[in-house]
Design an enzyme around this catalytic site. Structure first.
Site, PDB file in Angstrom:
ATOM      1  NE  ARG A   1       1.229  -6.481  10.091  1.00 39.39           N
ATOM      2  CZ  ARG A   1       0.572  -7.181   9.735  1.00 39.39           C
ATOM      3  NH1 ARG A   1      -0.492  -7.084   8.583  1.00 39.39           N
ATOM      4  NH2 ARG A   1       0.380  -8.605  10.077  1.00 39.39           N
TER       5      ARG A   1
ATOM      6  CE1 TYR B   1      -3.672  -2.153  -0.206  1.00 40.00           C
ATOM      7  CE2 TYR B   1      -2.565  -3.538   1.615  1.00 40.00           C
ATOM      8  CZ  TYR B   1      -3.490  -3.428   0.671  1.00 40.00           C
ATOM      9  OH  TYR B   1      -4.422  -4.610   0.490  1.00 40.00           O
TER      10      TYR B   1
HETATM   11  C1  LIG Z   1      -8.980 -11.531   5.448  1.00 38.61           C
HETATM   12  C2  LIG Z   1      -7.664 -10.972   5.555  1.00 38.61           C
HETATM   13  C3  LIG Z   1      -7.638  -9.467   5.640  1.00 38.61           C
HETATM   14  C4  LIG Z   1      -6.518  -9.019   5.833  1.00 38.61           C
HETATM   15  N1  LIG Z   1      -6.260  -7.573   5.926  1.00 38.61           N
HETATM   16  C5  LIG Z   1      -5.061  -6.697   6.551  1.00 38.61           C
HETATM   17  C6  LIG Z   1      -5.291  -5.605   6.648  1.00 38.61           C
HETATM   18  O1  LIG Z   1      -6.201  -4.812   6.567  1.00 38.61           O
HETATM   19  N2  LIG Z   1      -3.972  -5.058   7.011  1.00 38.61           N
HETATM   20  C7  LIG Z   1      -2.758  -5.584   7.213  1.00 38.61           C
HETATM   21  O2  LIG Z   1      -1.945  -5.124   7.474  1.00 38.61           O
HETATM   22  N3  LIG Z   1      -2.697  -6.948   6.882  1.00 38.61           N
HETATM   23  C8  LIG Z   1      -3.959  -7.819   6.682  1.00 38.61           C
HETATM   24  N4  LIG Z   1      -3.821  -9.027   6.451  1.00 38.61           N
HETATM   25  C9  LIG Z   1      -2.744  -9.876   6.675  1.00 38.61           C
HETATM   26  C10 LIG Z   1      -2.960 -10.311   8.224  1.00 38.61           C
HETATM   27  O3  LIG Z   1      -2.555  -9.212   9.172  1.00 38.61           O
HETATM   28  C11 LIG Z   1      -1.750 -11.285   8.504  1.00 38.61           C
HETATM   29  O4  LIG Z   1      -0.604 -10.947   8.211  1.00 38.61           O
HETATM   30  C12 LIG Z   1      -1.756 -12.668   7.734  1.00 38.61           C
HETATM   31  O5  LIG Z   1      -3.177 -13.232   7.751  1.00 38.61           O
HETATM   32  C13 LIG Z   1      -0.933 -13.723   8.309  1.00 38.61           C
HETATM   33  O6  LIG Z   1      -1.207 -14.026   9.571  1.00 38.61           O
HETATM   34  P1  LIG Z   1      -2.343 -15.405  10.104  1.00 38.61           P
HETATM   35  O7  LIG Z   1      -1.451 -16.745   9.674  1.00 38.61           O
HETATM   36  O8  LIG Z   1      -2.124 -15.434  11.536  1.00 38.61           O
HETATM   37  O9  LIG Z   1      -3.669 -15.104   9.221  1.00 38.61           O
HETATM   38  C14 LIG Z   1      -4.937  -9.735   6.199  1.00 38.61           C
HETATM   39  C15 LIG Z   1      -5.056 -11.180   6.073  1.00 38.61           C
HETATM   40  C16 LIG Z   1      -6.499 -11.560   5.737  1.00 38.61           C
HETATM   41  C17 LIG Z   1      -6.520 -13.199   5.636  1.00 38.61           C
END
Ligand SMILES: Cc1cc2nc3c(=O)[nH]c(=O)nc-3n(C[C@H](O)[C@H](O)[C@H](O)COP(=O)(O)O)c2cc1C
Length: 346
Positions: free
Chosen positions: A218, A171
């Site tokens: 982040r 982004y």
């Molecule tokens: C549905 C979804 C939406 C996400 N939206 C964001 C977001 O808005 N901002 C962001 O920094 N990361 C976003 N991510 C990344 C997550 O914060 C995270 O880094 C990623 O899901 C890996 O972690 P996990 O294995 O615990 O899900 C998103 C991930 C998913 C699956």
């Protein structure tokens, strides 16, 4: 644990998750209030990426921190999370060129570059290529930083505990850091110092507005997402060294735990270091506990398991089984796959 002004009851924080269920004008609604209230048991609850300005909106039904209606909506979320003992941090996601005029009220997206991102994105009329952005003029950049600062003041007025600057995942802020995207010839492009400059400017402006101890950031070094390519990752050492002087609340790194950059950045970061082990690795309680025990992180963020388990901390504490997340309901829709994941009985 504490992280700047944040008082976290535990080290399992909720990762930011875009869910596309805010009102069309970005105002958090009753359903959103309920979703966040349910997840107040996370040490710090980091919200969905939310636009700090109208042109910063990338996707449909993302939350905003742009006007009085948005602010009133966040106040309801903050009150609900606080009533259940949680801490709320709103993530500021300015999407930059990962946007479409159909999704942001007809505005031309802005970026570090005038080149469109490859790929398509979801709009009300189906998938469309990203809109070609306009490269921000050098003289405009202080105004964009001021938009982040104004949005941060709004968030704090709403009772939110802090904000997280989204400089990851391709982004706007990442579009400045990445050498494969940033093609500027002014003092905001070229060397690592120059590519880090805008992110540092935004962090400074935001910290001046609400206090550095309420600002986190982040990053996702080298994560090839949203058409970002990066050959020169030294920009992250430059960036983190400069951010270290600002006394921010925390640094949040999205990377594989064994990526050498994690230990390198941890060594130069003086404050709370938060790790998310990324899309590739299945989160598992023992593995995350080891990361903290080994000193690789002070806290971890968890995304999909929190999405599907509002009481994740309790489940992990009791060794209880987890609900599985349903990817079909990740982005958009109603209560299904959002507020209807069951808690443990009893
Ligand atoms: C549905 C979804 C939406 C996400 N939206 C964001 C977001 O808005 N901002 C962001 O920094 N990361 C976003 N991510 C990344 C997550 O914060 C995270 O880094 C990623 O899901 C890996 O972690 P996990 O294995 O615990 O899900 C998103 C991930 C998913 C699956």
């Amino acid at each position: 644990m504490t992280a700047g002004a944040l008082q976290a009851a535990n080290r399992i924080w909720m990762a930011p998750l875009t869910r596309n269920r805010a009102d069309a004008d970005g105002t958090p609604n009753d359903l959103n209030v309920e979703y966040y209230r349910q997840r107040a048991g996370s040490g710090v609850l980091i919200t969905e990426g939310s636009q700090p300005s109208a042109v910063g909106q990338g996707y449909i039904n993302t939350a905003g921190v742009v006007d009085d209606a948005n602010e009133a909506g966040w106040k309801r979320v903050a009150d609900a999370v606080h009533a259940d003992g949680g801490q709320l941090v709103v993530q500021f996601m300015h999407a930059g060129r990962i946007s479409h005029t159909d999704n942001n009220g007809g505005r031309r997206p802005v970026s570090s570059t005038g080149k469109a991102a490859a790929g398509e994105m979801f709009t009300a009329d189906g998938m469309k290529p990203h809109t070609t952005p306009r490269a921000l003029e050098t003289a405009e950049l202080p105004g964009v930083a001021a938009e982040f600062a104004d949005a941060a003041s709004r968030a704090v007025r709403a009772g939110v505990d802090g904000v997280e600057l989204h400089a990851a995942n391709g982004y706007l802020l990442h579009q400045f850091l990445a050498d494969g995207v940033n093609d500027r010839t002014d003092s905001y492009g070229g060397s690592p110092e120059n590519r880090a400059r805008f992110v540092v400017d935004v962090a400074k402006a935001t910290a001046e507005a609400i206090g550095a101890d309420r600002v986190g950031i982040r990053i996702s070094p080298g994560h090839p997402f949203n058409d970002v390519t990066e050959d020169d990752l030294s920009v992250y050492e430059t960036l983190v060294a400069q951010l270290a002087e600002l006394n921010l609340a925390y640094l949040h790194v999205l990377a594989e735990a064994d990526d050498p950059i994690v230990a390198k950045l941890k060594a130069i970061w003086p404050a709370t270091f938060v790790l998310n082990t990324g899309f590739g690795v299945e989160d598992d309680r023992d593995e995350l506990e080891r990361l903290i025990a080994d000193g690789l992180a002070d806290a971890v963020t968890v995304g999909r398991p929190f999405l599907a388990n509002p009481d994740l901390v309790e489940r992990w504490t009791r060794g209880a089984p987890l609900n599985e997340p349903n990817p079909d309901t990740f982005y958009g829709g109603g209560a299904e796959g959002y507020t209807d994941y069951p808690r443990l009985a009893g």
